[in-house]
Design a protein around this motif. Structure first.
Motif, PDB file in Angstrom:
ATOM      1  N   LEU A  28       0.853  -1.183   0.000  1.00 47.84           N
ATOM      2  CA  LEU A  28       0.000   0.000   0.000  1.00 47.84           C
ATOM      3  C   LEU A  28       0.891   1.236   0.000  1.00 47.84           C
ATOM      4  O   LEU A  28       2.011   1.200   0.523  1.00 47.84           O
ATOM      5  CB  LEU A  28      -0.897   0.025   1.245  1.00 47.84           C
ATOM      6  N   PRO A  77     -13.373   4.821   3.853  1.00 50.85           N
ATOM      7  CA  PRO A  77     -12.992   4.762   2.440  1.00 50.85           C
ATOM      8  C   PRO A  77     -12.987   6.156   1.817  1.00 50.85           C
ATOM      9  O   PRO A  77     -13.678   7.065   2.290  1.00 50.85           O
ATOM     10  CB  PRO A  77     -14.097   3.892   1.824  1.00 50.85           C
ATOM     11  N   ARG A  95      -9.689   4.006  -4.559  1.00 52.82           N
ATOM     12  CA  ARG A  95      -8.441   3.320  -4.199  1.00 52.82           C
ATOM     13  C   ARG A  95      -7.898   3.794  -2.851  1.00 52.82           C
ATOM     14  O   ARG A  95      -6.879   3.292  -2.380  1.00 52.82           O
ATOM     15  CB  ARG A  95      -7.378   3.562  -5.280  1.00 52.82           C
ATOM     16  N   CYS A  96      -8.573   4.748  -2.232  1.00 54.56           N
ATOM     17  CA  CYS A  96      -8.061   5.369  -1.002  1.00 54.56           C
ATOM     18  C   CYS A  96      -8.867   4.930   0.220  1.00 54.56           C
ATOM     19  O   CYS A  96     -10.072   4.719   0.141  1.00 54.56           O
ATOM     20  CB  CYS A  96      -8.135   6.895  -1.117  1.00 54.56           C
ATOM     21  N   PHE A  97      -8.177   4.811   1.343  1.00 55.39           N
ATOM     22  CA  PHE A  97      -8.864   4.599   2.616  1.00 55.39           C
ATOM     23  C   PHE A  97      -7.952   5.050   3.751  1.00 55.39           C
ATOM     24  O   PHE A  97      -6.739   5.185   3.583  1.00 55.39           O
ATOM     25  CB  PHE A  97      -9.294   3.131   2.796  1.00 55.39           C
ATOM     26  N   ILE A 111      -3.158   4.275   0.136  1.00 57.32           N
ATOM     27  CA  ILE A 111      -3.657   4.144  -1.239  1.00 57.32           C
ATOM     28  C   ILE A 111      -3.365   2.727  -1.716  1.00 57.32           C
ATOM     29  O   ILE A 111      -2.215   2.266  -1.659  1.00 57.32           O
ATOM     30  CB  ILE A 111      -2.977   5.160  -2.182  1.00 57.32           C
ATOM     31  N   ALA A 112      -4.397   2.023  -2.160  1.00 61.74           N
ATOM     32  CA  ALA A 112      -4.230   0.664  -2.679  1.00 61.74           C
ATOM     33  C   ALA A 112      -3.937   0.717  -4.175  1.00 61.74           C
ATOM     34  O   ALA A 112      -4.204   1.719  -4.845  1.00 61.74           O
ATOM     35  CB  ALA A 112      -5.490  -0.149  -2.408  1.00 61.74           C
ATOM     36  N   GLU A 115      -8.994  -0.673  -6.942  1.00 63.80           N
ATOM     37  CA  GLU A 115     -10.244  -0.533  -6.189  1.00 63.80           C
ATOM     38  C   GLU A 115     -10.554  -1.817  -5.428  1.00 63.80           C
ATOM     39  O   GLU A 115     -11.008  -1.788  -4.282  1.00 63.80           O
ATOM     40  CB  GLU A 115     -11.393  -0.202  -7.145  1.00 63.80           C
ATOM     41  N   ALA A 118      -8.465  -2.044  -2.247  1.00 58.43           N
ATOM     42  CA  ALA A 118      -8.975  -1.104  -1.239  1.00 58.43           C
ATOM     43  C   ALA A 118     -10.246  -1.650  -0.594  1.00 58.43           C
ATOM     44  O   ALA A 118     -10.429  -1.568   0.630  1.00 58.43           O
ATOM     45  CB  ALA A 118      -9.242   0.256  -1.875  1.00 58.43           C
ATOM     46  N   ASN A 119     -11.121  -2.244  -1.408  1.00 64.25           N
ATOM     47  CA  ASN A 119     -12.364  -2.813  -0.874  1.00 64.25           C
ATOM     48  C   ASN A 119     -12.085  -3.979   0.066  1.00 64.25           C
ATOM     49  O   ASN A 119     -12.753  -4.140   1.093  1.00 64.25           O
ATOM     50  CB  ASN A 119     -13.274  -3.278  -2.014  1.00 64.25           C
ATOM     51  N   TRP A 121      -9.435  -4.373   1.951  1.00 63.93           N
ATOM     52  CA  TRP A 121      -8.923  -3.834   3.211  1.00 63.93           C
ATOM     53  C   TRP A 121     -10.035  -3.201   4.051  1.00 63.93           C
ATOM     54  O   TRP A 121     -10.160  -3.482   5.249  1.00 63.93           O
ATOM     55  CB  TRP A 121      -7.819  -2.802   2.946  1.00 63.93           C
ATOM     56  N   THR A 122     -10.846  -2.342   3.442  1.00 67.56           N
ATOM     57  CA  THR A 122     -11.884  -1.656   4.228  1.00 67.56           C
ATOM     58  C   THR A 122     -12.941  -2.639   4.724  1.00 67.56           C
ATOM     59  O   THR A 122     -13.326  -2.613   5.899  1.00 67.56           O
ATOM     60  CB  THR A 122     -12.555  -0.534   3.408  1.00 67.56           C
TER      61      THR A 122
END
Length: 761
Positions: A28, A77, A95-97, A111-112, A115, A118-119, A121-122
C-alpha cells in the motif's frame, strides 16, 4: 498452540475472501504529505488482532511495527480525512482509505493499487472490528491468553517448556516463584515429556483462569457439582443482586442468553460457566444497562439539561503550537459532544479560517469544519448540536461564514423560532437533528420572528465573550495582542446575526441585572475562576439563574497545556454548557465521560428537579433538608481484579495494583478510600476489602474506581478507571470493565466488586 475452547477471531471468518486477502497482505502507498508517499507492505497477523506494517526506520523494534485492531476507531474509504483531501486528490477515491485510531495517534492514510484491493482492506477490517466488538468477556480472555501463549512459544513448536511457561506468566502480568510454577507445570504434564501440549495446555489454562471467588458464590446456591436451578437463580437475583421483581421469566432469559451448555438449557439450569458469562455481561455490569438507552424525559426546555460541551474543539493538543484539525471535531462529536467551539478569523482568498488566535496553532478552513459537523453531528446522538462561534472576522468574511452554514447545513440549521415560540426554549426532542448557533446577535428574537430587523451591522457592546484567546497567559501571545490594533467593538454582519436564534451571547453583569433585563434566549460565558467564585459565594442565585438561562463555563487562560478543571462544581449549580478540552485525557474527562454515559450517551442529561425549580433553596455549599436530601449509605467491597494490563512494557515488569474508590458530588459527599497494594500480580489480584460512604445528595454524586500501579519511589502509574453516576449503580456482585487513559475499554481488564446501597436516615 491451539487448545480446546480457545477463541480466534479468524475461526468464524476463515472462509471470508476479504480476510484471506488481509492475511496474505499487500503493498500500500502510505501518504504523509504532498512530497511523502511511499510503498509499504501491510499484513494481518494470524491472531487476527494485529496488523504488521513494514518500516524502513533504523533500529525500530518488532513491536513498534504492529498495531492492534482494538486501537482502531474507524476505517474510512475515500478522501475522508484532511490528509487525503490535501495530498491524494490525484488518486481516485475508490483506491483510497484511512485508518482512524482511538488514541492521539495520527491517522494512517493509505492508497491501494486497485479498487478491489482497497475494498478488501476496508471491508475486511470492518468485519474484524465488528466481530471483535461482539465477543463476550470470556472469549476476549481466551483470545488474549492464546495470544500470550503464542508469544511465549519462542521456538514455535506448539509446545510449552517450563522456561516458556515462566515467560508466559510474566507476559500475562503475574509473578510466581519457581517452585509454584514447577508445581503447575508438573500437574499438567501428564505425558512426562517436560513440555505441555494440546490437552495439557487446556488443563493449564483452566488452572490459570480459575475464579475461586465466583466458585464460592455459585456453590452457595447449588448442591456440589450440580448446576444452578432456575429457582435458585431467582433467589440469587433477588437476594444478592437486589432484583426484587426478578422471577422465573427473568432467570430463564439469562439462562437462554449466557448458558453455553445446550443440555443445561434444556433442563432450565445454569452451569458455573454460564454463571460467569452472566456476571461478565452487560447484565452483570456495575452500570445499569437500562441507562445505556435514552430513558429521561427529553421534552423539557433545552436549559433544563446538562449538555456535553467541548472547548477549543479544533485543537488536537495544546493551546499554543498544537495542530488544528477537522478530525478533532469528528472525535468530539462521536464521543457524544453536543456543543463545539469555532474560533473564527479572516483567512486568505476570502475564506474564513479556524485556529487559536495570536498563537502558532495550525489553521483549518471554516467550511471544512462545517462539513465535518454536518457529516458527524448525529452519528452518536440524534439530539441538537450547538455551534459556539467566537467571531474575529471582517464583515465580508462573516457573510461568508453565514453563507457556508446555510449552504452546507441547509435544513439542519435553525433559522427561526421553533413553532413560532419566542417565550421559552424548545426541547431536545423538538430539536432532534437540528443545529443551533451561539454568538452575537443584532436584534431581539421577537424581531427575528417578525422579520423586522433591517440593520446590516452594528457594533457589539462587549468583547469578553468573543475573545477568549486574548485571555491566554503567555508572553508571546501577550506581545502579539499588544502589537495588534484591537478594538473592543465588533462590526457584526446581519447575515451572521440571523443564524443566532436561541443562544445570543451577552456579557454577564450580575444576577439581579439578569433577572430584570435578560431575555431567556440570552446566555453568558464564565471563565472557570469567575464561575467557581459565583458558585461558592452565590450558589442558590446561580442555580436560579440557570433555571431560566443557559450558562457556559470555559477553561482559564493559564491552561496553555489544554489541561482541564473539575466540572462537578458547575454541574452542582445547574450550569449546562461546561466546556472541557476533549483532547486532554485525565481525571476531569473521566468524570465527564462518566456523567454523560448516562441517558443513552445522548449528550443531554436532565438536571434533577431541585436544579430546575424556580423556587429552589438548594445550595451545594450548605446542604439543608429538602427534596435533594435522600441520604444513602454506599457499601463497596473490592473483591478481585482480572487481567490488569502491564504499564511498563519491560519484560520483567509486573504491576503492584491498588484500587481507589472516589465519590464526587457536593462537597460534604466527596470522599476517597484505597485498598492495600497487591505486589507482583496484575493477572488475578484479590483484595476482599470493604468500604462505606455516606452520601447526602445522591442525584449529584459520581463514583469513580481507579486502579494504579503502586511505586514507592516515583509517581504511581495509571492502569485503568471507570466512572458512573451514583444513580446508575447496580447492586450485588458486579464486574467493572476498566477504561484506559483515553476513555476506551481495555480488552479484558476488570474489577469484581459487591455493591450495596442502604437508606441512611
Amino acid at each position: 498452540m491451539e487448545f480446546n475452547g480457545c477463541f480466534s477471531s479468524c475461526n468464524r471468518l476463515q472462509d471470508d475472501n476479504d480476510l484471506k486477502f488481509l492475511l496474505k497482505g499487500s503493498l500500500l502507498l502510505k501518504v504523509k504529505s504532498s512530497s511523502w508517499r511511499k510503498e509499504r507492505f501491510y499484513k494481518l497477523q494470524e491472531d487476527c488482532k494485529t496488523i504488521w506494517q513494514e518500516s524502513r526506520k533504523m533500529l525500530r523494534s518488532p513491536e513498534s511495527q504492529l498495531f492492534s485492531i482494538e486501537d482502531i476507531r474507524d476505517v474510512r474509504p475515500g478522501h475522508k480525512t484532511e490528509g487525503m483531501e490535501k495530498y491524494a486528490q490525484d488518486v481516485p477515491e475508490n483506491r483510497c482509505f484511512s485508518i482512524i485510531f482511538k488514541d492521539q495517534r495520527k491517522n494512517l492514510d493509505l492508497i491501494a493499487s486497485s479498487e478491489s484491493d482497497a475494498n478488501h482492506w476496508t471491508a475486511g477490517l470492518k468485519k474484524i472490528i465488528t466481530h471483535s466488538s461482539s465477543m463476550n468477556q470470556k472469549q476476549k480472555l481466551q483470545h488474549w491468553i492464546h495470544t500470550c501463549l503464542r508469544k511465549a512459544d519462542k521456538n514455535k513448536d506448539n509446545k510449552m517448556s517450563f522456561k516458556e511457561l515462566k515467560n508466559f506468566m510474566k507476559e500475562v502480568n503475574i509473578q510466581v516463584d519457581d517452585s509454584y510454577a514447577k508445581e503447575i507445570f508438573q500437574q499438567c504434564d501428564k505425558s512426562n515429556t517436560e513440555a505441555l501440549e494440546d490437552d495439557e495446555i487446556e488443563s493449564f489454562y483452566k488452572i490459570l483462569t480459575e475464579r475461586k471467588e465466583i466458585d464460592r458464590i455459585f456453590s452457595k446456591y447449588t448442591s456440589e457439582k450440580e448446576p444452578m436451578s432456575c429457582d435458585r437463580l431467582v433467589q440469587f437475583l433477588q437476594e444478592e443482586q437486589q432484583k426484587e421483581d426478578a422471577g422465573p421469566e427473568t432467570a430463564l432469559s439469562l439462562i437462554e442468553r449466557y448458558e453455553p451448555s445446550e443440555a443445561a438449557k434444556k433442563q432450565m439450569t445454569m452451569t458455573k460457566d454460564g454463571f460467569l458469562m452472566y456476571l461478565l455481561s452487560s447484565d452483570g455490569d456495575i452500570f445499569n444497562s437500562s441507562h445505556g438507552k435514552v430513558y429521561q424525559d427529553m421534552t423539557h426546555p433545552l436549559n433544563h439539561y446538562l449538555v456535553s460541551s467541548s472547548h477549543n474543539t479544533y485543537l488536537m493538543e495544546d493551546q499554543l503550537r498544537g495542530p488544528s484539525s477537522t478530525e478533532a471535531y469528528i472525535r468530539a462529536l462521536t464521543k457524544g459532544c453536543r456543543c463545539v467551539e469555532l474560533d473564527c478569523w479572516d483567512g486568505p482568498n476570502s475564506e474564513p479560517i479556524i485556529y487559536h488566535g495570536y498563537t502558532f496553532t495550525s489553521k483549518i478552513l471554516f467550511s471544512d469544519v462545517i462539513k465535518a459537523i454536518k457529516n458527524y453531528a448525529f452519528k452518536t446522538s440524534p439530539y441538537p448540536v450547538i455551534i459556539s462561534l467566537e467571531n474575529h472576522c471582517s464583515l465580508e468574511q462573516q457573510k461568508k461564514m453565514a453563507e457556508h452554514m446555510k449552504d452546507i447545513l441547509q435544513d439542519m440549521l435553525v433559522m427561526a423560532p421553533v413553532d413560532g415560540n419566542i417565550s421559552n426554549f424548545p426541547s431536545p426532542e423538538q430539536l432532534k437533528g437540528k443545529i443551533l448557533v451561539k454568538g452575537k446577535k443584532l436584534n431581539r428574537l421577537e424581531d427575528t420572528a417578525g422579520a423586522n430587523g433591517n440593520n446590516n451591522h452594528v457594533e457589539a457592546e462587549y468583547v469578553s465573550d468573543e475573545d477568549e484567546a486574548a485571555e491566554i497567559e503567555d508572553e508571546v501571545v501577550k506581545k502579539e495582542i499588544e502589537q495588534t490594533e484591537k478594538s473592543d467593538k465588533l462590526t457584526l454582519a446581519k447575515e451572521l446575526s440571523d443564524t443566532v436564534i436561541y443562544c445570543r451571547s451577552v456579557h454577564f453583569t450580575g444576577f439581579e441585572e439578569s433577572r430584570q433585563s435578560q431575555a431567556f434566549y440570552e446566555m453568558s460565558s464564565f471563565v472557570e475562576s469567575k464561575g467557581l467564585r459565583l458558585a461558592q459565594e452565590s450558589g442558590t442565585d446561580f442555580i436560579h439563574h440557570n433555571v431560566k438561562y443557559l450558562s457556559r463555563i470555559y477553561p482559564a487562560g493559564w491552561r496553555t497545556d489544554s489541561s482541564n478543571y473539575n466540572p462537578v462544581d458547575f454541574w452542582n449549580v445547574g450550569c449546562q454548557i461546561v466546556a472541557l478540552n476533549f483532547q486532554t485525557p485525565g481525571n476531569e474527562m473521566d468524570l465527564y465521560q462518566g456523567r454523560f454515559q448516562d441517558n443513552g450517551f445522548s449528550g443531554y442529561i436532565l438536571k434533577p428537579e431541585f436544579l430546575r425549580d424556580v423556587d429552589t433553596t438548594f445550595n451545594p455549599k450548605s446542604i439543608v433538608e429538602g427534596t435533594w436530601w435522600t441520604q444513602k449509605k454506599l457499601v463497596v467491597k473490592i473483591i478481585s481484579g482480572q487481567q490488569l494490563p502491564k504499564v511498563n512494557k519491560g519484560k520483567n515488569s509486573i504491576v503492584d495494583p491498588r484500587v481507589t474508590v472516589e465519590i464526587y458530588g457536593v462537597q460534604q459527599d466527596s470522599d476517597k478510600k484505597q485498598t492495600r497494594v497487591i505486589e507482583n500480580n496484575g493477572f488475578n489480584p484479590t483484595w476482599d476489602e470493604e468500604f462505606e460512604f455516606n452520601i447526602d445528595v445522591p442525584a449529584l454524586a459520581l463514583v469513580r474506581f481507579m486502579v494504579e500501579d503502586f511505586d514507592v519511589s516515583t509517581k504511581n502509574d495509571f492502569i485503568g478507571q471507570y466512572t458512573l453516576p451514583f444513580t446508575s449503580l447496580q447492586q450485588g456482585y458486579r464486574h467493572i470493565h476498566l477504561l484506559n487513559r483515553n476513555g476506551d475499554p481495555h480488552p479484558s481488564a476488570t474489577l469484581f466488586v459487591h455493591i450495596r446501597i442502604q437508606d441512611n436516615y
